[in-house]
Scaffold this motif. Structure first.
Motif, PDB file in Angstrom:
ATOM      1  N   ALA A 138      50.472  47.992  39.124  1.00  0.00           N
ATOM      2  CA  ALA A 138      50.597  47.012  37.986  1.00  0.00           C
ATOM      3  C   ALA A 138      49.645  46.346  37.869  1.00  0.00           C
ATOM      4  CB  ALA A 138      51.807  46.133  37.752  1.00  0.00           C
ATOM      5  N   ALA A 139      48.957  46.265  38.612  1.00  0.00           N
ATOM      6  CA  ALA A 139      47.783  44.907  38.763  1.00  0.00           C
ATOM      7  C   ALA A 139      46.413  45.464  37.911  1.00  0.00           C
ATOM      8  CB  ALA A 139      47.492  44.434  39.958  1.00  0.00           C
ATOM      9  N   VAL A 140      46.407  47.331  38.605  1.00  0.00           N
ATOM     10  CA  VAL A 140      45.543  47.429  38.170  1.00  0.00           C
ATOM     11  C   VAL A 140      45.655  48.030  36.784  1.00  0.00           C
ATOM     12  CG1 VAL A 140      44.988  50.399  38.390  1.00  0.00           C
ATOM     13  CG2 VAL A 140      44.999  48.577  40.133  1.00  0.00           C
ATOM     14  N   ILE A 141      46.752  48.498  36.573  1.00  0.00           N
ATOM     15  CA  ILE A 141      47.335  49.723  34.685  1.00  0.00           C
ATOM     16  C   ILE A 141      46.416  47.946  33.977  1.00  0.00           C
ATOM     17  CG2 ILE A 141      49.106  50.048  33.556  1.00  0.00           C
ATOM     18  CD1 ILE A 141      50.167  51.499  35.499  1.00  0.00           C
ATOM     19  N   SER A 142      47.353  47.094  34.407  1.00  0.00           N
ATOM     20  CA  SER A 142      47.174  45.477  33.431  1.00  0.00           C
ATOM     21  C   SER A 142      45.355  44.942  33.879  1.00  0.00           C
ATOM     22  CB  SER A 142      47.993  43.852  34.250  1.00  0.00           C
ATOM     23  OG  SER A 142      47.941  43.545  35.231  1.00  0.00           O
ATOM     24  N   ALA A 143      44.977  45.364  34.545  1.00  0.00           N
ATOM     25  CA  ALA A 143      43.500  45.262  34.468  1.00  0.00           C
ATOM     26  C   ALA A 143      42.709  46.170  33.310  1.00  0.00           C
ATOM     27  CB  ALA A 143      42.734  44.874  35.726  1.00  0.00           C
ATOM     28  N   LEU A 159      40.483  40.243  36.831  1.00  0.00           N
ATOM     29  CA  LEU A 159      41.520  40.377  38.529  1.00  0.00           C
ATOM     30  C   LEU A 159      41.116  39.446  39.212  1.00  0.00           C
ATOM     31  CD1 LEU A 159      43.108  43.812  39.864  1.00  0.00           C
ATOM     32  CD2 LEU A 159      41.975  42.118  41.031  1.00  0.00           C
ATOM     33  N   LEU A 160      39.499  39.831  39.760  1.00  0.00           N
ATOM     34  CA  LEU A 160      39.443  39.389  40.439  1.00  0.00           C
ATOM     35  C   LEU A 160      39.549  37.852  40.184  1.00  0.00           C
ATOM     36  CD1 LEU A 160      37.087  42.031  42.719  1.00  0.00           C
ATOM     37  CD2 LEU A 160      39.564  41.402  43.020  1.00  0.00           C
ATOM     38  N   ASP A 161      38.639  37.186  39.771  1.00  0.00           N
ATOM     39  CA  ASP A 161      38.001  36.393  38.755  1.00  0.00           C
ATOM     40  C   ASP A 161      39.065  35.400  38.332  1.00  0.00           C
ATOM     41  OD1 ASP A 161      35.831  36.140  38.767  1.00  0.00           O
ATOM     42  OD2 ASP A 161      35.598  35.999  36.563  1.00  0.00           O
TER      43      ASP A 161
END
Length: 457
Positions: free
Chosen positions: A24-29, A38-40
């Motif tokens: 979900a993190a990768v897709i939303s990024a 994502l990292l910021d």
């Protein structure tokens, strides 16, 4: 029941959930902001104070928040696996609560002091700490307090958002909080169980709420200080898409709950056999995993999770308030925390109905008096309040649906008032509310039904 199978299946469920959060993190990024966002965003989450209700979507964006949840949950699972601890239903519940609060209050920086404090405590007591990893994970609820004393408490109004201002005083206070958690909270959990007699599944809520009351009073009231409250942030990417992430959230939860349902169905011999028996459980000192096995718990997670998701969508559709913010997504995870121990659709729907009943009463009274409606079912505090109020399921299961509705009403009436007691520095506020509700309800119910009194606690 083969408990070794439960161990593998619980660990498998936790691993799969962690991977879903990472995906979900990768897709939303990819949709909102890219890897840099994502990292910021994650960094902003780590260095920001986070009292209730700090929406991590607004602090660090959607991708940064999901990444935070994935990293924290997988780190906890790694410790479980490397230490060789046996995964139990209690450990699964603590894991779900970690996931839930990583959307509003927990992060990879503030979860460790209290966790390590509990491990040190059990090692000092010469007990196998692996049996108490769930207690250590529960104490992560003090993440906001850790962030506060580490980042902002020593400097007060001199804190500048986005700057790391860690001082020696802050570090020493953080160590003190961790050690205090390790020494006090394990005993408080046992004491809280005695107080509410097992009628609040979120046992840590009452225990930690009382400890949080003392810590807040000592650090602020006794010192003549005022807490600064949640940080006010407007993440540009999040603002660009608005507060409603309806489609993304619904797809996420449909994937999780339908996958759990299908997996449980297949593992249970392609049937729902014995699920009817599980639904007859009161939820009072129940352990579905040990009694029925994880396949039926997965089925229950699927059905119950879909019911919770339906409730969230309905209140968003028919009332004005919040949508799928970070705390809302966390609330859905929190609501299904004890689906392997005591919650199922039959003993939780009265709690939801209790919230609806109080809301309709408030609507009627405000209409008659010509006053503006002060809150709705989709006001953030009430969304998260009802998620934890489901911990009162044993009341409905043991005393009937009417008592469950009454418990829901009492919980709804006080759910937004309890955070003032601990300053918003303890994340199990809904569980604290449920604990207070249980103290009220159980005393009344046992008075009128003395033959149902719980003895031996």
């Amino acid at each position: 029941m083969d408990l070794s199978k439960n161990d593998k299946q619980i660990k498998g469920l936790c691993f799969c959930l962690g991977l879903v959060l990472l995906a979900a993190a990768v897709i939303s990024a990819a949709i909102w902001g890219g890897a840099e966002g994502l990292l910021d965003g994650w960094l902003r989450i780590l260095i920001s104070p986070c009292p209730l209700m700090t929406d991590y979507f607004r602090v660090g964006g959607i991708s940064g928040t999901f990444f935070n949840a994935a990293v924290c949950s997988l780190a906890c699972l790694l410790i479980i696996v490397v230490s060789g601890a046996k995964a139990t239903a209690s450990l699964l519940a603590s894991y779900f609560l970690v996931v839930a609060h990583c959307f509003y209050g927990m992060n990879f920086l503030n979860i460790w002091p209290c966790y390590i404090g509990v491990i040190i405590y059990y090692c000092y007591k010469k007990k196998d700490f692996r049996q108490y990893l769930h207690v250590a994970m529960f104490t992560m609820a003090f993440g906001p307090l850790v962030s506060e004393v580490l980042l902002r408490y020593p400097v007060g109004k001199g804190f500048v958002l986005g700057e790391v201002q860690i001082t020696l005083t802050g570090v020493l206070l953080t160590v003190a909080v961790g050690l205090a958690a390790g020494m006090v909270l394990p005993g408080m959990l046992e004491g809280a169980l005695w107080m509410h007699k097992g009628y609040n599944l979120y046992n840590g809520g009452l225990a930690f709420g009382l400890v949080g009351c003392f810590l807040y009073a000592f650090l602020y009231k006794s010192m003549g200080l005022e807490s600064s409250g949640p940080v006010e942030l407007n993440h540009r990417l999040y603002d660009g898409i608005g507060e409603t992430t309806w489609l993304f959230a619904n797809v996420l939860f449909l994937v999780i709950f339908l996958t759990a349902l299908i997996a449980g169905y297949r593992m249970n011999g392609k049937s729902f056999k014995n699920y009817g028996e599980l639904m007859k459980e009161t939820g009072h000192f129940s352990n579905f995993a040990d009694k029925y096995g994880m396949p039926l718990c997965l089925i229950n997670l699927g059905f119950y999770g879909l019911m919770v998701l339906a409730y969230m969508n309905l209140i968003m559709l028919f009332t004005e308030g919040m949508a799928f913010t970070g705390p809302t997504i966390g609330a859905v995870f929190a609501a299904v925390t004890f689906s392997a121990i005591g919650q199922h659709p039959k003993n939780t729907w009265p709690i939801f109905l209790g919230y609806v009943a109080l809301f309709l009463l408030v609507v009627f009274l405000c209409t008659v008096q010509g006053r503006e409606l002060p809150w709705t079912l989709s006001t953030q505090g009430y969304i998260n309040g009802v998620a934890f109020a489901t911990g009162l399921a044993p009341i409905a299961g043991r005393y009937g649906w009417r008592s469950g509705v009454a418990a829901g009403i009492v919980s709804a009436a006080i759910c937004t008032s309890t955070s003032a007691i601990h300053g918003g520095f303890m994340l199990f506020n809904g569980g604290f509310t449920a604990g207070i509700t249980a103290l009220i309800m159980v005393s009344v119910l046992e008075h009128h039904f003395p033959h149902m009194k719980v003895k031996g606690i």
